[in-house]
Scaffold this active site. Structure first.
Site, PDB file in Angstrom:
ATOM      1  N   ASP A 111      44.169-104.058 -53.173  1.00 33.30           N
ATOM      2  CA  ASP A 111      43.808-105.469 -52.896  1.00 33.30           C
ATOM      3  C   ASP A 111      42.311-105.454 -53.049  1.00 33.30           C
ATOM      4  OD1 ASP A 111      43.921-108.082 -51.942  1.00 33.30           O
ATOM      5  OD2 ASP A 111      45.339-107.672 -50.416  1.00 33.30           O
ATOM      6  N   GLU A 161      37.851-107.132 -56.312  1.00 33.43           N
ATOM      7  CA  GLU A 161      36.745-107.735 -57.257  1.00 33.43           C
ATOM      8  C   GLU A 161      35.342-107.026 -56.806  1.00 33.43           C
ATOM      9  OE1 GLU A 161      39.875-110.231 -56.050  1.00 33.43           O
ATOM     10  OE2 GLU A 161      38.240-109.442 -54.325  1.00 33.43           O
ATOM     11  N   ASP A 202      44.808-114.895 -53.918  1.00 30.51           N
ATOM     12  CA  ASP A 202      45.163-115.803 -53.035  1.00 30.51           C
ATOM     13  C   ASP A 202      45.256-117.294 -53.135  1.00 30.51           C
ATOM     14  OD1 ASP A 202      45.367-113.369 -51.520  1.00 30.51           O
ATOM     15  OD2 ASP A 202      43.691-113.732 -50.416  1.00 30.51           O
TER      16      ASP A 202
END
Length: 639
Positions: free
Chosen positions: A350, A353, A420
């Site tokens: 997760d 980035e 998300d």
């Protein structure tokens, strides 16, 4: 006059191939297979400085001599620069803009994941940077017959105008791009996969249904969901332990209070035929048991100014510097001890980035260089950290879920999801084009949070309808995965009475009412009926670099309409899917590409391609069609 850097950010070592280099006066030609670069030198005089100046313009042609793309011309008195380098004082870096003349009528696809429902990128400006729900993968495919990789991980921008194409880098030391040419999209993406790497073969547990929610907060709760699937006879391949199964962010282990026996949990799940996927974040809390060692050994990202806090979520934290080989080795050793050695073979990477609290890219520095210069490579190296660790344990079938990617991520087993996103029909519509673009950009494994991540209340009939429509879309996604943060949340406290991160409301297929359960369970069954076909698509991705989720143009490039359809897709070569993307819709128009006959797999009705039909779309099913009589066993599988 700096030396050329033979960087390997995404490109692999090329295979030997016959090339021809010729020079005739001021013109040089480099021919390699079906593409030719023509370099033309020109002398000039700068009236402002009084100096003689020289230029070299580059143009690319296909095997027939047809112009594909060329650098921006000087323009005489305009004094335009195709390669505009501007030095950044005190560094070896430059700001760069590379400009090309472009075909105003070409159509462009690829470039990764952006939250926009635009299929043809001509006329778009795209930030070359990662954010939560944005993954920049800078490969673009043109209907004019070429593909181009901007082989530069710098933060920047791509502009695809009708009059020119521009690629920019905020900080870089050289210009670096790669071009291929072919008549068919499948040939272009295959060449690109050969250049940047192929995805592994998807393991068998990647072909079925994955169950997830934000979050299962203890071992028994997760196991009971798995057991209930078996009691109901609902197939399940993977179940997920989401974030904060750990004591502190960056501990990379289970919290013994809530997860007392991970090995026994994994063994029970494997006995049920289910794999456990575990969430791993690159955030390290200042309170983590691993923080001091990681900081001491320079295994964390550093800020160039201000307080060295990168994110505040459950307290102040810093991000792992995954571009550092030492970081990758150190963190994998912890994950191996606490996860892999307990039988866990799938990881959820997760925040890849990474998700800075503020995206001030100019403020962060990696082992590989300043973030402005190399920042976009971060998610690729995050995937590499676990891929290399797992293959080092002789695991070959690596697939890890990850929230961002860059060119080459696919060779590290990256299954990218769209981040998300919200529980809205508008967001569902975006997922269709996102999956198409990701596939063209070389990432064949794509998935979404079925139902959207933010929000969603099982008591709201509009949300239940959205969930059903999204579930139908997910049935034909490369990986079918249910996830979301449903409301209302449940507060969680530990034995000492301290608050922990809440758990969302139930998110299992039986959580949304009996009518919804009947539809959802039927689609899990449909996914099982597709297993052999899905496996063949994954092999095509592995061996030939082909996307699993494809735009209509991929198989029908000569059909001009196929380049325009943004609300349908192909699941492999033989299944056309027309998801329902509007609340309350019970029918929709479907374009069937020219050059094939199509069978409605719900009714068995057949249609000739090259026409738009109105297809029924009861809540129980979404329109999907087989090409030239393929998959006849699916006729009537859902109604």
């Amino acid at each position: 006059m700096a030396d050329i850097q033979d960087t390997d950010y995404a490109l692999l070592d090329p295979k030997a191939s016959p090339t021809l280099v010729s020079v005739d006066g001021d013109v040089a030609r480099i021919e390699n297979g079906g593409i030719t670069a023509v370099l033309t030198a020109e002398e000039g005089y700068d009236y402002q400085t009084g100096y003689d100046v020289g230029r070299c313009e580059i143009a690319f042609y296909d095997g027939s001599g047809r112009l594909l793309i060329r650098e921006l011309a000087h323009g005489g008195a305009l004094k335009l620069r195709a390669r505009d380098f501007r030095p950044i004082a005190g560094t070896a870096s430059h700001r760069l803009i590379a400009s090309f003349e472009s075909d105003p009528d070409e159509r462009l696809v690829g470039m990764g994941l952006y939250e926009q429902a635009i299929l043809d990128l001509k006329g778009s400006t795209l930030e070359l940077a990662h954010r939560n729900s944005q993954a920049s993968v800078p490969f673009v495919l043109s209907s004019a017959g070429y593909g181009m990789l901007w082989h530069n991980p710098a933060i920047g921008r791509a502009t695809f105008g009708r009059n020119r194409t521009e690629w920019s880098a905020e900080a870089t030391q050289q210009l670096d791009y790669w071009i291929t040419a072919a008549a068919q999209p499948r040939q272009i993406v295959s060449a690109y996969a050969d250049a940047t790497g192929h995805a592994p073969m998807m393991p068998e547990y990647g072909l079925g249904f994955w169950q997830c929610k934000m979050r299962y907060w203890n071992q028994e709760q997760l196991l009971e969901v798995a057991r209930e699937h078996k009691r109901r006879g609902i197939p399940l391949d993977v179940i997920v332990a989401d974030f904060f199964h750990w004591p502190k962010m960056g501990d990379y282990r289970f919290d013994e209070e809530f997860w007392p026996d991970p090995r026994a949990m994994v063994e029970e799940l494997k006995g049920l035929g289910i794999e456990l996927m575990v969430s791993v974040w690159p955030q390290v809390s200042f309170e983590s048991e691993n923080y001091d060692a990681l900081r001491r050994d320079n295994h964390l990202v550093r800020s160039d100014r201000g307080i060295d806090v990168h994110m505040v979520f459950g307290g102040p934290s810093a991000f792992l510097d995954v571009t550092n080989p030492g970081t990758r080795a150190a963190v994998w050793s912890i994950a191996k001890k606490n996860y892999y050695d307990n039988g866990i073979r799938v990881f959820w990477l997760d925040e890849a980035e990474p998700e800075y609290g503020v995206y001030d890219y100019d403020n962060y520095r990696y082992h590989a260089g300043p973030t402005l210069e190399v920042g976009n490579i971060y998610p690729q190296q995050f995937s590499r950290m676990f891929h290399d660790g797992m293959t080092g344990e002789e695991q070959t079938d690596v697939v890890n879920l990850v929230r961002a990617a860059w060119a080459g991520s696919q060779r590290y087993g990256a299954l990218v999801w769209s981040g998300d996103i919200h529980s809205r029909f508008d967001d569902l519509r975006v997922q269709v084009v996102a999956g198409i673009h990701m596939g063209i950009a070389g990432i064949p494994w794509f998935t979404t949070d079925i139902g959207g991540f933010h929000g969603g209340d099982a008591r709201d009939p509009h949300f239940v309808e959205l969930l059903i429509r999204w579930f139908q879309f997910g049935t034909f996604s490369p990986v079918m995965r249910l996830h979301g943060d449903r409301v209302p949340a449940t507060p969680i406290t530990d034995a000492a009475g301290r608050e922990r991160v809440p758990a969302g409301a139930p998110n299992e297929i039986w959580s949304f009412g009996d009518d919804a359960y009947e539809i959802l369970s039927a689609h899990v069954g449909l996914r099982e009926s597709l297993r052999d076909y899905t496996r063949s698509l994954m092999r095509d991705a592995h061996e030939n670099g082909q996307p699993v989720m494809r735009g209509l143009f991929h198989e029908f490039p000569d059909d001009a309409e196929a380049w325009k359809v943004a609300d349908e897709f192909l699941f492999g070569p033989d299944v056309l899917v027309a998801p329902v993307l509007t609340l309350g819709a019970r029918e929709r128009e479907v374009y069937l590409p020219q050059g094939a006959a199509w069978t409605d797999l719900r009714t068995g009705d057949s249609y000739e391609g090259g026409q738009t039909i109105t297809a029924s779309a009861p809540l129980s099913s979404t329109p999907f069609f087989a090409r030239e009589g393929a998959l006849p066993h699916l006729v009537g599988a859902v109604g």
